[in-house]
Design a protein around this motif. Sequence first.
Motif, PDB file in Angstrom:
ATOM      1  N   THR A  62      48.567  35.771  37.040  1.00 39.04           N
ATOM      2  CA  THR A  62      48.670  35.022  35.791  1.00 39.04           C
ATOM      3  C   THR A  62      48.492  35.932  34.581  1.00 39.04           C
ATOM      4  O   THR A  62      49.008  35.644  33.507  1.00 39.04           O
ATOM      5  CB  THR A  62      47.606  33.906  35.771  1.00 39.04           C
ATOM      6  OG1 THR A  62      47.795  33.079  36.912  1.00 39.04           O
ATOM      7  CG2 THR A  62      47.696  33.051  34.528  1.00 39.04           C
ATOM      8  N   ALA A  63      47.777  37.037  34.761  1.00 41.46           N
ATOM      9  CA  ALA A  63      47.473  37.930  33.641  1.00 41.46           C
ATOM     10  C   ALA A  63      48.503  39.037  33.449  1.00 41.46           C
ATOM     11  O   ALA A  63      48.312  39.913  32.610  1.00 41.46           O
ATOM     12  CB  ALA A  63      46.093  38.541  33.842  1.00 41.46           C
ATOM     13  N   MET A 116      34.652  30.175  35.252  1.00 44.77           N
ATOM     14  CA  MET A 116      35.788  29.485  35.858  1.00 44.77           C
ATOM     15  C   MET A 116      36.550  30.511  36.700  1.00 44.77           C
ATOM     16  O   MET A 116      37.090  31.481  36.158  1.00 44.77           O
ATOM     17  CB  MET A 116      36.698  28.908  34.773  1.00 44.77           C
ATOM     18  CG  MET A 116      35.979  28.117  33.689  1.00 44.77           C
ATOM     19  SD  MET A 116      35.491  26.474  34.175  1.00 44.77           S
ATOM     20  CE  MET A 116      37.064  25.648  34.183  1.00 44.77           C
ATOM     21  N   ILE A 117      36.573  30.314  38.010  1.00 47.71           N
ATOM     22  CA  ILE A 117      37.206  31.258  38.925  1.00 47.71           C
ATOM     23  C   ILE A 117      38.531  30.666  39.382  1.00 47.71           C
ATOM     24  O   ILE A 117      38.563  29.612  40.016  1.00 47.71           O
ATOM     25  CB  ILE A 117      36.289  31.557  40.124  1.00 47.71           C
ATOM     26  CG1 ILE A 117      34.944  32.095  39.623  1.00 47.71           C
ATOM     27  CG2 ILE A 117      36.969  32.538  41.077  1.00 47.71           C
ATOM     28  CD1 ILE A 117      33.886  32.206  40.703  1.00 47.71           C
ATOM     29  N   GLU A 118      39.616  31.358  39.045  1.00 49.85           N
ATOM     30  CA  GLU A 118      40.965  30.886  39.387  1.00 49.85           C
ATOM     31  C   GLU A 118      41.560  31.785  40.464  1.00 49.85           C
ATOM     32  O   GLU A 118      41.702  32.992  40.266  1.00 49.85           O
ATOM     33  CB  GLU A 118      41.851  30.895  38.144  1.00 49.85           C
ATOM     34  CG  GLU A 118      43.301  30.528  38.412  1.00 49.85           C
ATOM     35  CD  GLU A 118      43.493  29.150  38.997  1.00 49.85           C
ATOM     36  OE1 GLU A 118      43.442  29.017  40.245  1.00 49.85           O
ATOM     37  OE2 GLU A 118      43.708  28.204  38.220  1.00 49.85           O
ATOM     38  N   SER A 119      41.913  31.184  41.605  1.00 47.31           N
ATOM     39  CA  SER A 119      42.479  31.955  42.712  1.00 47.31           C
ATOM     40  C   SER A 119      43.955  31.662  42.952  1.00 47.31           C
ATOM     41  O   SER A 119      44.570  32.285  43.804  1.00 47.31           O
ATOM     42  CB  SER A 119      41.695  31.666  44.001  1.00 47.31           C
ATOM     43  OG  SER A 119      41.824  30.311  44.366  1.00 47.31           O
ATOM     44  N   LYS A 120      44.512  30.749  42.207  1.00 49.66           N
ATOM     45  CA  LYS A 120      45.912  30.378  42.405  1.00 49.66           C
ATOM     46  C   LYS A 120      46.800  30.999  41.326  1.00 49.66           C
ATOM     47  O   LYS A 120      46.387  31.136  40.189  1.00 49.66           O
ATOM     48  CB  LYS A 120      46.062  28.866  42.375  1.00 49.66           C
ATOM     49  CG  LYS A 120      45.273  28.171  43.481  1.00 49.66           C
ATOM     50  CD  LYS A 120      45.481  26.687  43.440  1.00 49.66           C
ATOM     51  CE  LYS A 120      44.663  25.909  44.417  1.00 49.66           C
ATOM     52  NZ  LYS A 120      44.263  26.492  45.626  1.00 49.66           N
ATOM     53  N   GLY A 121      48.004  31.344  41.699  1.00 49.53           N
ATOM     54  CA  GLY A 121      48.949  31.910  40.742  1.00 49.53           C
ATOM     55  C   GLY A 121      49.564  30.838  39.874  1.00 49.53           C
ATOM     56  O   GLY A 121      49.479  29.640  40.168  1.00 49.53           O
ATOM     57  N   GLU A 127      48.647  30.631  28.599  1.00 54.96           N
ATOM     58  CA  GLU A 127      47.275  30.268  28.992  1.00 54.96           C
ATOM     59  C   GLU A 127      46.291  31.385  28.638  1.00 54.96           C
ATOM     60  O   GLU A 127      45.186  31.113  28.158  1.00 54.96           O
ATOM     61  CB  GLU A 127      47.202  29.971  30.494  1.00 54.96           C
ATOM     62  CG  GLU A 127      47.943  28.722  30.919  1.00 54.96           C
ATOM     63  CD  GLU A 127      49.419  28.939  31.209  1.00 54.96           C
ATOM     64  OE1 GLU A 127      50.098  27.959  31.527  1.00 54.96           O
ATOM     65  OE2 GLU A 127      49.910  30.086  31.105  1.00 54.96           O
ATOM     66  N   ILE A 128      46.687  32.630  28.862  1.00 54.32           N
ATOM     67  CA  ILE A 128      45.815  33.761  28.540  1.00 54.32           C
ATOM     68  C   ILE A 128      45.657  33.890  27.027  1.00 54.32           C
ATOM     69  O   ILE A 128      44.552  34.113  26.525  1.00 54.32           O
ATOM     70  CB  ILE A 128      46.375  35.071  29.148  1.00 54.32           C
ATOM     71  CG1 ILE A 128      46.450  34.973  30.681  1.00 54.32           C
ATOM     72  CG2 ILE A 128      45.562  36.275  28.697  1.00 54.32           C
ATOM     73  CD1 ILE A 128      45.129  34.823  31.385  1.00 54.32           C
ATOM     74  N   GLU A 129      46.741  33.711  26.297  1.00 55.24           N
ATOM     75  CA  GLU A 129      46.682  33.784  24.832  1.00 55.24           C
ATOM     76  C   GLU A 129      45.737  32.717  24.273  1.00 55.24           C
ATOM     77  O   GLU A 129      44.936  32.997  23.378  1.00 55.24           O
ATOM     78  CB  GLU A 129      48.083  33.613  24.236  1.00 55.24           C
ATOM     79  CG  GLU A 129      49.056  34.731  24.584  1.00 55.24           C
ATOM     80  CD  GLU A 129      48.680  36.055  23.945  1.00 55.24           C
ATOM     81  OE1 GLU A 129      48.212  36.065  22.792  1.00 55.24           O
ATOM     82  OE2 GLU A 129      48.859  37.082  24.618  1.00 55.24           O
ATOM     83  N   THR A 178      47.617  48.689  32.633  1.00 54.85           N
ATOM     84  CA  THR A 178      48.809  48.784  31.786  1.00 54.85           C
ATOM     85  C   THR A 178      49.801  47.651  32.037  1.00 54.85           C
ATOM     86  O   THR A 178      50.658  47.391  31.199  1.00 54.85           O
ATOM     87  CB  THR A 178      49.528  50.132  31.978  1.00 54.85           C
ATOM     88  OG1 THR A 178      49.905  50.263  33.347  1.00 54.85           O
ATOM     89  CG2 THR A 178      48.631  51.288  31.578  1.00 54.85           C
ATOM     90  N   THR A 179      49.705  46.973  33.176  1.00 49.87           N
ATOM     91  CA  THR A 179      50.620  45.858  33.467  1.00 49.87           C
ATOM     92  C   THR A 179      50.010  44.513  33.101  1.00 49.87           C
ATOM     93  O   THR A 179      50.706  43.506  33.158  1.00 49.87           O
ATOM     94  CB  THR A 179      51.012  45.836  34.960  1.00 49.87           C
ATOM     95  OG1 THR A 179      49.833  45.681  35.749  1.00 49.87           O
ATOM     96  CG2 THR A 179      51.763  47.085  35.355  1.00 49.87           C
ATOM     97  N   LEU A 180      48.739  44.507  32.737  1.00 40.99           N
ATOM     98  CA  LEU A 180      48.032  43.265  32.450  1.00 40.99           C
ATOM     99  C   LEU A 180      47.946  42.995  30.954  1.00 40.99           C
ATOM    100  O   LEU A 180      48.073  43.901  30.139  1.00 40.99           O
ATOM    101  CB  LEU A 180      46.625  43.322  33.047  1.00 40.99           C
ATOM    102  CG  LEU A 180      46.561  43.460  34.559  1.00 40.99           C
ATOM    103  CD1 LEU A 180      45.123  43.697  35.003  1.00 40.99           C
ATOM    104  CD2 LEU A 180      47.139  42.240  35.248  1.00 40.99           C
TER     105      LEU A 180
END
Length: 114
Positions: free
Chosen positions: A52-53, A12-17, A60-62, A86-88
Amino acid sequence: MDERTATPGYLMIESKGNWAGPNAGTFLRDAAALAEAGHRVRVFLVEDGVLTAVGTDVPEIERLAAAGAEILVDDFSAAQRALSATTLSPHVRIAGMDAVAAALSEDDCRGVWH
């Protein structure tokens, strides 16, 4: 045989924020539902989707991580937005387009781009 290998796999490729509109998180929730149903799911965040990450508390990531999905962040897109590991979220891994090409070449992989 592992149930995840017996069912189709998804890239699943997500390109939108996550601010792209009222349904911005729907694609990632769909990916999580597929993983929760036993499918092998890899999510590749690219372009504005990498944002998003950012951080450690993204629902959503969790949910994707809890469902066993592999979450990849495009290295080029992250660099263009001055994001580092470190920011992700700790649930993501930085990867290149070679990871996408390898996944799409698998026999059971279904690619979906949003």
